[in-house]
Scaffold this motif. Structure first.
Motif, mmCIF file in Angstrom:
data_model
loop_
_atom_site.group_PDB
_atom_site.id
_atom_site.type_symbol
_atom_site.label_atom_id
_atom_site.label_comp_id
_atom_site.label_asym_id
_atom_site.label_seq_id
_atom_site.Cartn_x
_atom_site.Cartn_y
_atom_site.Cartn_z
ATOM 1 N N GLU A 636 -39.741 35.194 44.004
ATOM 2 C CA GLU A 636 -40.851 35.578 44.898
ATOM 3 C C GLU A 636 -41.151 37.075 44.770
ATOM 4 N N ALA A 637 -40.087 37.866 44.789
ATOM 5 C CA ALA A 637 -40.279 39.321 44.668
ATOM 6 C C ALA A 637 -40.901 39.656 43.310
ATOM 7 N N PHE A 638 -40.481 38.930 42.264
ATOM 8 C CA PHE A 638 -40.985 39.177 40.913
ATOM 9 C C PHE A 638 -42.493 38.923 40.849
ATOM 10 N N ARG A 639 -42.919 37.780 41.421
ATOM 11 C CA ARG A 639 -44.368 37.443 41.379
ATOM 12 C C ARG A 639 -45.181 38.521 42.091
ATOM 13 N N MET A 640 -44.686 38.937 43.233
ATOM 14 C CA MET A 640 -45.430 39.907 44.044
ATOM 15 C C MET A 640 -45.530 41.266 43.308
ATOM 16 N N LEU A 641 -44.400 41.721 42.745
ATOM 17 C CA LEU A 641 -44.384 43.021 42.060
ATOM 18 C C LEU A 641 -45.203 42.976 40.766
ATOM 19 N N LEU A 642 -45.165 41.824 40.076
ATOM 20 C CA LEU A 642 -45.915 41.708 38.822
ATOM 21 C C LEU A 642 -47.417 41.769 39.087
ATOM 22 N N ALA A 643 -47.826 41.188 40.213
ATOM 23 C CA ALA A 643 -49.254 41.232 40.572
ATOM 24 C C ALA A 643 -49.680 42.669 40.905
ATOM 25 N N LYS A 644 -48.758 43.435 41.503
ATOM 26 C CA LYS A 644 -49.085 44.813 41.895
ATOM 27 C C LYS A 644 -49.120 45.770 40.709
ATOM 28 N N LEU A 645 -48.270 45.482 39.705
ATOM 29 C CA LEU A 645 -48.040 46.447 38.618
ATOM 30 C C LEU A 645 -49.326 46.944 37.938
ATOM 31 N N PRO A 646 -50.237 46.047 37.488
ATOM 32 C CA PRO A 646 -51.420 46.555 36.773
ATOM 33 C C PRO A 646 -52.353 47.389 37.663
ATOM 34 N N GLN A 647 -52.239 47.191 38.991
ATOM 35 C CA GLN A 647 -53.154 47.912 39.891
ATOM 36 C C GLN A 647 -52.663 49.332 40.194
ATOM 37 N N GLU A 648 -51.389 49.609 39.846
ATOM 38 C CA GLU A 648 -50.843 50.948 40.119
ATOM 39 C C GLU A 648 -51.467 51.972 39.174
ATOM 40 N N ALA A 649 -51.753 53.153 39.715
ATOM 41 C CA ALA A 649 -52.470 54.152 38.902
ATOM 42 C C ALA A 649 -51.505 55.009 38.070
ATOM 43 N N GLY A 650 -50.511 55.610 38.713
ATOM 44 C CA GLY A 650 -49.672 56.592 38.004
ATOM 45 C C GLY A 650 -48.629 55.956 37.107
ATOM 46 N N ASP A 651 -48.337 56.626 35.995
ATOM 47 C CA ASP A 651 -47.313 56.137 35.060
ATOM 48 C C ASP A 651 -45.941 56.042 35.713
ATOM 49 N N GLU A 652 -45.638 57.067 36.529
ATOM 50 C CA GLU A 652 -44.312 57.111 37.155
ATOM 51 C C GLU A 652 -44.112 55.916 38.081
ATOM 52 N N ARG A 653 -45.153 55.649 38.860
ATOM 53 C CA ARG A 653 -45.097 54.523 39.806
ATOM 54 C C ARG A 653 -44.979 53.195 39.046
ATOM 55 N N GLN A 654 -45.735 53.079 37.946
ATOM 56 C CA GLN A 654 -45.663 51.863 37.124
ATOM 57 C C GLN A 654 -44.241 51.677 36.568
ATOM 58 N N ALA A 655 -43.664 52.781 36.113
ATOM 59 C CA ALA A 655 -42.313 52.708 35.528
ATOM 60 C C ALA A 655 -41.294 52.232 36.563
ATOM 61 N N VAL A 656 -41.462 52.705 37.816
ATOM 62 C CA VAL A 656 -40.541 52.299 38.895
ATOM 63 C C VAL A 656 -40.654 50.797 39.146
ATOM 64 N N LEU A 657 -41.892 50.307 39.198
ATOM 65 C CA LEU A 657 -42.103 48.862 39.424
ATOM 66 C C LEU A 657 -41.548 48.042 38.254
ATOM 67 N N ALA A 658 -41.828 48.506 37.033
ATOM 68 C CA ALA A 658 -41.347 47.774 35.848
ATOM 69 C C ALA A 658 -39.818 47.717 35.855
ATOM 70 N N ASP A 659 -39.205 48.805 36.292
ATOM 71 C CA ASP A 659 -37.751 48.869 36.392
ATOM 72 C C ASP A 659 -37.237 47.805 37.352
ATOM 73 N N CYS A 660 -37.928 47.699 38.481
ATOM 74 C CA CYS A 660 -37.570 46.731 39.514
ATOM 75 C C CYS A 660 -37.721 45.292 38.984
ATOM 76 N N LEU A 661 -38.809 45.049 38.265
ATOM 77 C CA LEU A 661 -39.038 43.718 37.666
ATOM 78 C C LEU A 661 -37.943 43.401 36.646
ATOM 79 N N SER A 662 -37.585 44.394 35.853
ATOM 80 C CA SER A 662 -36.515 44.191 34.854
ATOM 81 C C SER A 662 -35.202 43.835 35.537
ATOM 82 N N HIS A 663 -34.913 44.510 36.665
ATOM 83 C CA HIS A 663 -33.677 44.196 37.396
ATOM 84 C C HIS A 663 -33.685 42.748 37.868
#
Length: 971
Positions: A636-663
């Motif tokens: 559930e958390a993965f689906r929600m974060l994956l949907a948010k990821l492309p909408q994030e503007a900054g690279d740093e913020r995207q990297a944090v989300l991608a890290d979370c998805l990888s975990h």
């Protein structure tokens, strides 16, 4: 100056300005160019020699520069200098040295060191031939002038570095030259040098400590290869001993005595030397170390005693081997006599002093281990060492557990040395050690509430250390020898039931858990203690401890504890899972609160949860439900974060989300570690939940941002699922592969190829249609990445390409060796040819023996598959045009180094390829070689010989022949 000089007699003043470190870049550049000009000019250096001899310049940088130019001539041009030029160098150095005698202010140390280096280089080049009176000339000139003596001593140390120092690698020729120099010095000038050292030490001991210390260092350096009688005599030793009492000289004097003691010599003579030295030191009061307050000196003294002790042990060992009972008994008595002093130093509160004597202590215990039985005094010594080690293992009040720095790291290293002593004690007398630890442990545990943390920690630590000191196969400490078993069992029972896990210090807490897990098999014998230890793991003492360091370590230890004892966990499974539920949550990046555990620690928690669920005795439906409740929140958390990821503007913020998805993917993957194959997953009814995970994670492959980390995580999950779900994964592979081949980086491809290789090796013909479809797209993606331009000096890019090339060849090898030649055969003639050429190129053109070896394995396999009568159309032609030449061109390359083990393996595969060609093509192959080899300038005789060897059945003979063939060809 030589009349044909190409340079003016004065130096380029503007260029010299650039020698100042603060000069402008253009001046510095000019100075560099001038330096090169002077170095390369046949006689331009003479202007520097004149400047030094006449003291023209006062600027230190210019003086240093002149010595550098001179150094270059002596080092690289000495042989081509005229006799007059060589004499000029000698005169220059002696004039400069003479000038130093008058200097009120000596030169800066860096100039004196450089001058000493140049003098030493000149000595090395000329002593045996042109300047045999080198030392006499210098000694006559400097006498006892302090400035002169300083240069003389620095020169001696520079000569030691050039001629003696074993840490410097020398060519065989240099080694021969150095041996001749030492032999010549022993015969001609060493007695005079030793006399000069004595005079310097005597003259300056009260007035110039720096010179005296320098001289002591010289004696220590030279004593290893000169006649010891010149130094180890009453006159010299008494002088050294008197200096052991002088505050500014005593440390250097101690080091000098250490070098004397360390000199290799006959064991009887060594024993006499050490014993006489000990008597003198003892009568001078040096053994009364409790009255000594200077810890720096005591650290040096401890090193000296260590050297003396180890020398005596070595003498005893040699004499024992020679069978000389009487003399070896004397050596042993000499060793034993030093034990009281050794113990005083070992137990000293300063750890440096203690650490310096550990070597002797260790060697003494090794001696005791070899004796048939210990006498009462030796038993007393063993107990004293034991007590010393137990005391010294303790932390001190200053140790910073939360922020460990250099002092803490040094103590950890020192503790490792003490552990070696403890292990050796266990070999000498396991019963004594067990008894001593038992005594200390019980006494401490009875009063743990009132004892300082370091006492409690060391008591538990000693129990922990017994696990390695008294080894047991596979950790079976609780079976076999009843004394050991019952003692260990009793201590473990005390540890887990006395309440010490409540002690309020992180070092004690950690030691408690480390020990509980080291002896986890104790709980198989006394399972009644499991609940109390489980609670310690789960509450404020373990996973909820206030220290992140403790929580992190406990997460790992808990997973080990559960793995060993999973059969005893059935009653606690659901309770444990509910207690650790909050530790299994994916920490969302916007949370703002620091998580109790890091993502790495959480991996252990998910693995533990998986082990508990799968190994429980519940029915399959219950296991499935528990696994689903573990993995559903992640999905559930993965689906929600994956949907948010492309909408994030900054690279740093995207990297944090991608890290979370990888975990999230990593955690799901870790729960599957408990399964070994599809059968075990099916038995627990977990296939469906992992398929759901797969369908949840795969959309991440088409995410337009943060491709690298997401692909990497999903790829790892696919690797696990191929093991856990087997052919159920196959429907997902084609689409996943398409996504993973889009816009690839070298690292992406490098990680993707093992996945395809795993699928190929596991499913073989089942995946043939998929491989036929993906083969060329994958190959084209690899070609595209390899053809990308990279900067010439970009080492990282070059390494990435090399690794990708290796992965590519390994992939082709997997396909060829899985008997799936139709995958390649179906790609069309043009594509097959293209791939084959890359394999030939890999075998011949790239100096990478690992890739080359793989290429020859592929070629050999393809010849086996396609080289026969019913093989691939046109392939025999390819064999003769490209494969046979490759078998000769590759080993003939200058980069093909036959002294390298990996390259020899490549040659072996190359030979097997030739052998396979002959097997498949027979006489036709021999005929071809008879025509081809002469084109490589191989004689008719050798060609005939090679063809005969190729035709006989023993491949080993062929391999040996080919190695010699190419060695000869390269001469």
């Amino acid at each position: 100056m030589a009349c044909e000089s190409a340079l003016p007699a004065i130096m380029d003043e503007q260029a010299l300005m650039g020698l100042n470190p603060n000069a402008d870049a253009c001046y510095r550049q000019r100075a560099l160019a001038y330096f090169e000009q002077l170095k390369e000019s046949l006689d331009g250096w003479e202007v520097c020699a004149q400047a030094l001899a006449k003291g023209v310049y006062s600027d230190d940088h210019v003086k240093f520069f002149c010595f550098q130019v001179l150094e270059h001539q002596i080092k690289f041009r000495h042989g081509s200098l005229t006799a007059a030029q060589q004499q000029l160098i000698r005169d220059t150095l002696m004039k400069w040295l003479q000038a130093q005698l008058m200097n009120v202010h000596p030169e800066k140390p860096f100039i004196r060191n450089k001058a000493a280096q140049v003098l030493a280089l000149t000595f090395v080049m000329e002593y045996l031939t042109l300047w045999p009176k080198f030392f006499f000339d210098i000694l006559n000139l400097v006498g006892l002038n302090p400035n002169g003596v300083d240069i003389y001593l620095r020169t001696l140390m520079a000569i030691d570095a050039e001629v003696v120092d074993r840490d410097i690698l020398h060519s065989p020729e240099e080694t021969r030259r150095n041996t001749l120099i030492k032999d010549s010095m022993r015969g001609q000038c060493i007695p005079a040098l030793v006399e000069s050292w004595f005079q310097i030490l005597q003259t300056y001991q009260h007035t110039h400590s720096e010179l005296t210390c320098q001289c002591l260092e010289v004696v220590g350096a030279y004593v290893s290869w000169i006649d010891l009688n010149l130094i180890a005599n009453d006159r010299f030793v008494n002088l050294l001993l008197s200096q052991m009492s002088m505050e500014e000289l005593r440390e250097e004097a101690c080091d000098c005595l250490f070098e004397i003691v360390n000199k290799g010599m006959d064991p009887v003579d060594k024993t006499k030397l050490v014993e006489s030295l000990c008597q003198v030191l003892q009568s001078a009061g040096f053994f009364n170390i409790e009255q000594e307050e200077d810890v720096d000196f005591l650290a040096k003294f401890s090193r000296l005693v260590n050297g003396m002790g180890q020398s005596l042990v070595l003498s005893w060992t040699k004499l024992s081997k020679m069978g000389d009972v009487k003399v070896s008994a004397e050596a042993l008595r000499a060793v034993e006599a030093k034990v009281p002093l050794m113990l005083q130093l070992l137990i000293h509160e300063d750890d440096d002093i203690s650490a310096n004597i550990v070597g002797f202590c260790y060697d003494y215990l090794h001696v005791l281990k070899q004796l048939p039985a210990l006498n009462e005094q030796q038993k007393t010594n063993v107990e004293a060492i034991m007590l010393a080690v137990m005391n010294k293992l303790k932390y001190d009040d200053e140790y910073n557990f939360e922020n460990e720095g250099e002092d803490e790291a040094m103590f950890v290293e020192y503790r490792k040395q003490l552990k070696m002593l403890l292990d050796r004690l266990a070999q000498v007398s396991p019963e004594l050690l067990l008894e001593a630890v038992h005594r200390v442990f019980n006494a401490t545990m009875q009063n743990w509430q009132t004892v300082q943390f370091m006492e409690v920690e060391v008591a538990i630590r000693l129990l922990y250390m017994l696990g390695e000191a008294l080894p047991a196969s596979h950790g079976a400490h609780f079976s076999g020898d009843t004394t050991k078993t019952s003692t260990l069992q009793s201590m473990m029972r005390t540890l887990v039931s006395c309440g010490v896990s409540e002690y309020q210090h992180s070092s004690v807490t950690l030691e408690f858990f480390e020990t509980a897990v080291r002896y986890d098999k104790f709980f198989l014998v006394e399972p009644q203690h499991i609940p109390s230890v489980l609670m310690a793991f789960l509450d404020h003492r373990g996973l909820r401890h206030s220290s992140p360091k403790v929580r992190s370590r406990v997460a790992y230890l808990f997973s080990r504890f559960i793995k060993t004892l999973h059969k005893h966990m059935n009653a606690f499974i659901e309770d444990i899972l509910s207690r650790i539920q909050d530790l299994l949550e994916l920490a969302p990046p916007e949370n703002g609160f620091p998580a109790l555990l890091s993502s790495d620690d959480q991996l252990f928690m998910f693995e533990t949860a998986g082990v508990l669920i799968v190994n429980g005795e519940s029915p399959a439906e219950r296991k499935q439900a528990l696994m689903r409740s573990l993995l559903t929140p992640l999905m559930e958390a993965f689906r929600m974060l994956l949907a948010k990821l492309p909408q994030e503007a900054g690279d740093e913020r995207q990297a944090v989300l991608a890290d979370c998805l990888s975990h999230a993917v990593g955690f799901a993957s870790r729960t599957s570690k408990v399964f070994s194959n599809k059968q075990t997953v099916k038995q627990c009814g977990c296939s469906e939940v992992y398929l759901d995970c797969l369908q949840t994670f795969l959309p991440a492959l088409s995410c337009p941002v943060q491709r690298g980390p997401l692909r990497s995580a999903v790829r790892s999950f696919l690797h696990r699922m191929i093991i856990c779900l087997e052919e159920e994964v196959l429907p997902f592979i084609p689409a996943a592969s398409q996504h993973m081949l889009k816009d690839c980086e070298p690292k992406d491809l490098q990680e993707f190829i093992p996945l395809v290789s795993q699928i190929t090796a596991k499913f073989k013909n089942q995946v043939s249609p998929f491989l036929q479809e993906i083969f060329m797209p994958l190959v084209m993606a690899i070609f595209e990445v390899l053809s990308r331009p990279a900067e010439e000096n970009d080492q990282t890019a070059a390494l990435e390409k090399q690794m990708l090339r290796r992965s590519y060849f390994t992939f082709i090898q997997t396909i060829a060796s899985s008997g799936m030649n139709e995958v390649m055969a179906s790609q069309g003639a043009e594509n097959i040819e293209r791939v084959l050429f890359t394999i030939i190129q890999g075998a011949v053109d790239f100096p990478d023996p690992i890739a080359q070896k793989t290429c020859f394995i592929i070629l050999s396999r393809l010849v086996e598959l396609w080289g026969g009568k019913d093989g691939l159309v046109g392939f025999p032609d390819f064999i003769y045009k490209h494969i046979v030449p490759a078998c000769f061109m590759a080993p003939l390359k200058p980069t093909f180094d036959l002294s390298d083990a990996q390259t020899v393996l490549t040659l072996s595969e190359c030979t097997l390829t030739l052998h396979m060609i002959h097997l498949k093509r027979g006489p036709e192959c021999i005929q071809f070689l008879q025509e081809y080899l002469p084109s490589l300038q191989v004689s008719a005789e050798i060609t005939q010989e090679l063809c005969q060897v190729l035709q006989q059945p023993d491949v080993k003979v062929l391999k040996n022949y080919m190695k010699v063939f190419f060695q000869q060809a390269k001469l």
